[in-house]
Design a protein around this motif. Structure first.
Motif, PDB file in Angstrom:
ATOM      1  N   ASN A 150      52.185  22.865  62.749  1.00  0.00           N
ATOM      2  CA  ASN A 150      51.427  24.154  62.717  1.00  0.00           C
ATOM      3  C   ASN A 150      50.581  24.268  61.402  1.00  0.00           C
ATOM      4  O   ASN A 150      49.868  25.103  61.302  1.00  0.00           O
ATOM      5  CB  ASN A 150      52.352  25.330  62.619  1.00  0.00           C
ATOM      6  N   ALA A 167      42.901  28.985  64.844  1.00  0.00           N
ATOM      7  CA  ALA A 167      43.549  28.545  65.858  1.00  0.00           C
ATOM      8  C   ALA A 167      43.234  27.383  66.535  1.00  0.00           C
ATOM      9  O   ALA A 167      44.106  26.510  66.936  1.00  0.00           O
ATOM     10  CB  ALA A 167      43.426  29.650  66.774  1.00  0.00           C
ATOM     11  N   ASP A 171      45.383  23.574  66.938  1.00  0.00           N
ATOM     12  CA  ASP A 171      45.506  23.260  68.330  1.00  0.00           C
ATOM     13  C   ASP A 171      45.150  21.647  68.352  1.00  0.00           C
ATOM     14  O   ASP A 171      45.684  20.705  68.905  1.00  0.00           O
ATOM     15  CB  ASP A 171      44.574  23.780  69.303  1.00  0.00           C
ATOM     16  N   LEU A 189      49.546  27.978  61.885  1.00  0.00           N
ATOM     17  CA  LEU A 189      50.233  29.089  62.839  1.00  0.00           C
ATOM     18  C   LEU A 189      51.601  29.402  62.303  1.00  0.00           C
ATOM     19  O   LEU A 189      52.367  28.660  62.042  1.00  0.00           O
ATOM     20  CB  LEU A 189      50.048  28.275  64.087  1.00  0.00           C
ATOM     21  N   VAL A 195      48.006  33.814  62.610  1.00  0.00           N
ATOM     22  CA  VAL A 195      47.039  32.728  62.125  1.00  0.00           C
ATOM     23  C   VAL A 195      46.744  33.134  60.762  1.00  0.00           C
ATOM     24  O   VAL A 195      46.599  34.390  60.231  1.00  0.00           O
ATOM     25  CB  VAL A 195      45.894  32.667  63.052  1.00  0.00           C
ATOM     26  N   THR A 218      46.880  38.289  65.851  1.00  0.00           N
ATOM     27  CA  THR A 218      46.540  37.727  67.049  1.00  0.00           C
ATOM     28  C   THR A 218      46.907  38.846  68.086  1.00  0.00           C
ATOM     29  O   THR A 218      48.049  39.422  67.899  1.00  0.00           O
ATOM     30  CB  THR A 218      46.626  36.472  67.199  1.00  0.00           C
TER      31      THR A 218
END
Length: 221
Positions: A150, A167, A171, A189, A195, A218
């Motif tokens: 994360n 974000a 990812d 995250l 976030v 978020t």
């Protein structure tokens, strides 16, 4: 030989003349053109013909269409209202920071939870902790509990990222640990789906280190 005057009756009669007076024909000759002029004038008046009525109809239709377009603004083809840009912007907002947060990095360091109204810093393990700031292996480092990927490193220079950019970084480039020094930057995250953006202000091997932290709430958080 003498003429028989008594038997003379005059010239033979001509065609039978009309008994109507001449002035009647003059009146007819004047009235007929006058009626034609009146009919022509009446036909040329606005709104007196089907053509004028047909020409006015598109103007009314265009006005009605414009009103309909205004009433349907913000709606898709299914008739459902679409969210405005202002409303969309409100769905992702900073709920904390940017602000410096201090944490003791000595030995096992500190657990930091970013899903609380204010970052919660604890010297011991806490449920829901999102990052550990410590120097337990010599160099100061950040470590994600349970080794979840994360944490995403960012370039040391450049503008602060947005929530969407952070974000995306997690990812595409997420990891669970990184050695840190002053000026390093990371995206994170959280366990609760938020976030966060972390900038290392100080990172001592012992004592209090500081992270400048921004946390966004978020839509899914």
């Amino acid at each position: 030989m003498s003429a028989d005057n008594g038997s003379f009756t005059g010239p033979p009669p001509g065609p039978q003349q009309s008994n109507q007076p001449r002035w009647a024909w003059w009146v007819v000759g004047i009235v007929i053109p006058l009626v034609g002029i009146i009919v022509t004038v009446m036909a040329s008046r606005p709104g007196s013909s089907d053509d004028n009525g047909a020409q006015s109809a598109p103007t009314q239709s265009s006005a009605a269409a414009g009103s309909t377009d205004q009433q349907q603004s913000g709606q898709d083809q299914s008739g459902q209202a679409q969210p405005s840009a202002a409303k969309s912007a409100e769905t992702v907002r900073a709920v904390f920071g940017p602000k410096d947060v201090g944490a003791d990095t000595t030995n096992a360091g500190s657990y930091i939870d970013l899903d609380t109204p204010q970052p919660l810093v604890s010297p011991t393990r806490i449920n829901g902790g999102d990052i550990i700031f410590s120097a337990s292996i010599g160099d100061p480092n950040l470590f994600v509990p349970e080794s979840a990927s994360n944490l995403a490193p960012l370039p040391r220079s450049g503008a602060a990222p947005t929530a969407a950019e952070c974000a995306d970084s997690v990812d595409s480039n997420g990891t669970y640990t990184a050695n840190v020094k002053r000026g390093d930057r990371f995206c994170l995250l959280t366990d609760g789906g938020r976030v966060a953006y972390l900038r290392v202000v100080t990172a001592p091997s012992t004592g209090t280190g500081k992270l400048n932290i921004t946390v966004w709430n978020t839509p899914d958080a």
